[in-house]
Design an enzyme around this catalytic site. Structure first.
Site, PDB file in Angstrom:
ATOM      1  N   LYS A  29       0.869  -1.181   0.000  1.00 54.18           N
ATOM      2  CA  LYS A  29       0.000   0.000   0.000  1.00 54.18           C
ATOM      3  C   LYS A  29       0.899   1.222   0.000  1.00 54.18           C
ATOM      4  O   LYS A  29       2.035   1.167   0.480  1.00 54.18           O
ATOM      5  CB  LYS A  29      -0.883   0.013   1.255  1.00 54.18           C
ATOM      6  CG  LYS A  29      -2.144   0.824   1.098  1.00 54.18           C
ATOM      7  CD  LYS A  29      -3.245   0.033   0.421  1.00 54.18           C
ATOM      8  CE  LYS A  29      -4.435   0.912   0.104  1.00 54.18           C
ATOM      9  NZ  LYS A  29      -5.589   0.147  -0.367  1.00 54.18           N
ATOM     10  N   ASP A  65      -7.058   4.197  -4.549  1.00 56.11           N
ATOM     11  CA  ASP A  65      -7.697   4.043  -3.231  1.00 56.11           C
ATOM     12  C   ASP A  65      -8.340   5.401  -2.937  1.00 56.11           C
ATOM     13  O   ASP A  65      -8.592   6.168  -3.877  1.00 56.11           O
ATOM     14  CB  ASP A  65      -6.659   3.651  -2.164  1.00 56.11           C
ATOM     15  CG  ASP A  65      -7.301   3.228  -0.847  1.00 56.11           C
ATOM     16  OD1 ASP A  65      -7.856   2.121  -0.781  1.00 56.11           O
ATOM     17  OD2 ASP A  65      -7.275   4.017   0.121  1.00 56.11           O
TER      18      ASP A  65
END
Ligand code: NDP
Length: 448
Positions: free
Chosen positions: A124, A164
């Site tokens: 991430k 995201d």
């Protein structure tokens, strides 16, 4: 070291990373028994290696705003684990981004990606840059400055980022473009790309649609039909809007949407026209939810500034789809008191540990994000497959595969999560199923 000891050590070493510790504690609570009873795992201290990211890149991102002022943000990429495939996970641009949040997301991503059965490790990244109120050229300059730092660390077989919160097709396009220029290659290094340059059909829809498909599988275990059910959704971004549109198409009534300014409540359900308007307003015009009232002053809607929806709706099902820890113990109790019998998470870790305990103790259907929202990364995996074959699949083909993958994930959760009394603990099921594959791969590959 036994699983509990690993957790205590991590708490001592990373005391200032609450979201990361929250995610780790939840997983260790589920897999403890399996881990402690398998000496092969403990021999090489597998659990601690699995909890601590492989590596973390942190860097300054300097860029020039439209007034000529130099701005500095922080950028990060957490490459958590690549035991079963290249690192894979989204990039978040939001003022709240810090290392604890990215470490929790990368950790969760590792288990989620494992659950999809596709060959993807977990990662991430992101920045504390907030796209809100920025011009298109400022967004472009920021994305380019971000990738100028990160491009050497990513690649189609190394680490494949995606979107995201705050990162949609526009930002992915700018980042992919700059990556392509620096690396001098055209490969599937990002997913969520535009359809004209390697993006997969259904990728924008995939997380919301996938959550609806997972919900259908859960409801089927109790013979419940989604038609006519009242569903509370939070958020109004990518995941929330496609969740609302798909659930509505399946016959449910959507009674709430929200953003960081407040909640819009429709006690009798939004009309299709209202849902379409919300989608356009948020997706194409980056508007605020309270503007919906200007368009539909007599549309049976109520706006609650600064409020989350949970204590203000009567619903059968809740689908939190905004951000982490957006549904606490009191919210959970309010939902249960109002008759809510299913929760399927579109966001990552939206329910606090206290809320999760309430749902499970009440015996309702409760699907954690790492299972229910895995459809997004699953279709990202399908985008990687299409890119490497230089092929484009039809929307129908991708949607059918997505349905199949969500059904498989559901089946794995049931396999590992069914309790002696028949209750399906999806948290346990998802964590154990995700863990076993990564743990076996790490064991086979030795200490790295
Ligand atoms: P978007 O940026 O498209 O939308 C985020 C939504 O959540 C917006 O409505 C935003 O409101 C709201 N929001 C963000 N932060 C807060 C906050 N602190 N309090 C209240 N509301 C907030 O993001 P996505 O829809 O892509 O992501 C939503 C969630 O789903 C995240 O948890 C993400 O990690 C998860 N997820 C996303 C996937 C994807 O494919 N995009 C895949 C799997 C999980 P505002 O507009 O006011 O900022």
């Amino acid at each position: 070291m036994k699983a509990k000891q690993v957790l205590e050590e991590l708490k001592n070493r990373f005391p200032h990373e609450p979201e990361y510790l929250q995610a780790v504690e939840e997983v260790i609570g589920s897999i403890e028994e399996v881990y402690d009873s398998n000496p092969a795992f403990d021999r090489y201290n597998l659990l601690e290696r699995l909890c601590i990211p492989d590596r973390i890149f942190a860097f300054r991102v300097s860029w020039v705003d439209d007034s000529g002022k130099v701005r500095n943000n922080m950028g990060y990429r957490v490459q958590h684990n690549n035991a079963i495939g290249p690192y894979k996970g989204g990039i978040r641009f939001h003022s709240s981004v810090n290392l604890s949040i990215l470490k929790f997301l990368a950790f969760e991503q590792t288990f989620k990606n494992s659950l999809t059965t596709l060959a993807m490790g977990g990662a991430k990244g992101g920045s504390d840059f907030s796209p809100r109120g920025k011009s298109d050229t400022e967004i472009m300059r920021f994305c380019q400055a971000f990738i100028a730092e990160l491009w050497r660390q990513i690649g189609p077989d190394t680490d494949v980022p995606a979107g995201d919160i705050g990162v949609s097709g526009r930002e992915v396009g700018y980042m992919f473009g700059y990556y392509k220029k620096m690396a001098r290659e055209f490969t599937g290094t990002f997913t969520g790309k535009g359809i004209d340059f390697g993006g997969s059909l259904i990728r924008p829809e995939a997380t919301g649609y996938g959550n609806c498909y997972f919900l259908l599988n859960m409801l089927a275990t109790r013979g419940i039909d989604i038609k006519g059910k009242y569903i509370a959704v939070s958020g109004s971004g990518n995941v929330a809007t496609y969740t609302a549109l798909k659930a509505s198409a399946l016959g449910a009534k959507i009674v709430s949407m929200s953003d960081s300014s407040g909640s819009l409540i429709a006690p009798e359900g939004f009309t299709q026209e209202q849902l379409d308007y919300i989608f356009e307003l948020k997706t194409y015009y980056r508007g605020r939810l309270y503007e919906v009232l200007d368009k539909y002053p007599d549309g049976g809607l109520e706006y609650l500034a600064g409020e989350r929806p949970w204590r203000h709706v009567k619903c059968d099902i809740a689908m939190p789809s905004a951000t982490q820890n957006e549904l606490d113990g009191d919210d959970a109790r309010a939902l249960l008191a109002a008759g809510c019998f299913a929760v399927s998470e579109g966001a990552n870790m939206p329910s606090t540990p206290e809320a999760v305990k309430e749902f499970i103790n009440a015996g309702i259907l409760y699907a954690p994000g790492k299972a229910a929202n895995a459809g997004g990364v699953a279709v990202s995996g399908l985008e990687m497959a299409q890119n490497s074959q230089k092929l484009n699949w039809t929307a129908e083909e991708v949607d059918n595969r997505l349905r199949g993958i969500m059904a498989d994930i559901h089946a794995r959760c049931v396999e590992y999560g069914r309790q002696p009394d028949g209750y399906i603990n999806y948290v346990k099921g998802a964590n154990i199923a995700g863990f076993m594959k990564v743990a076996r791969a790490m064991t086979a590959q030795g200490v790295l």
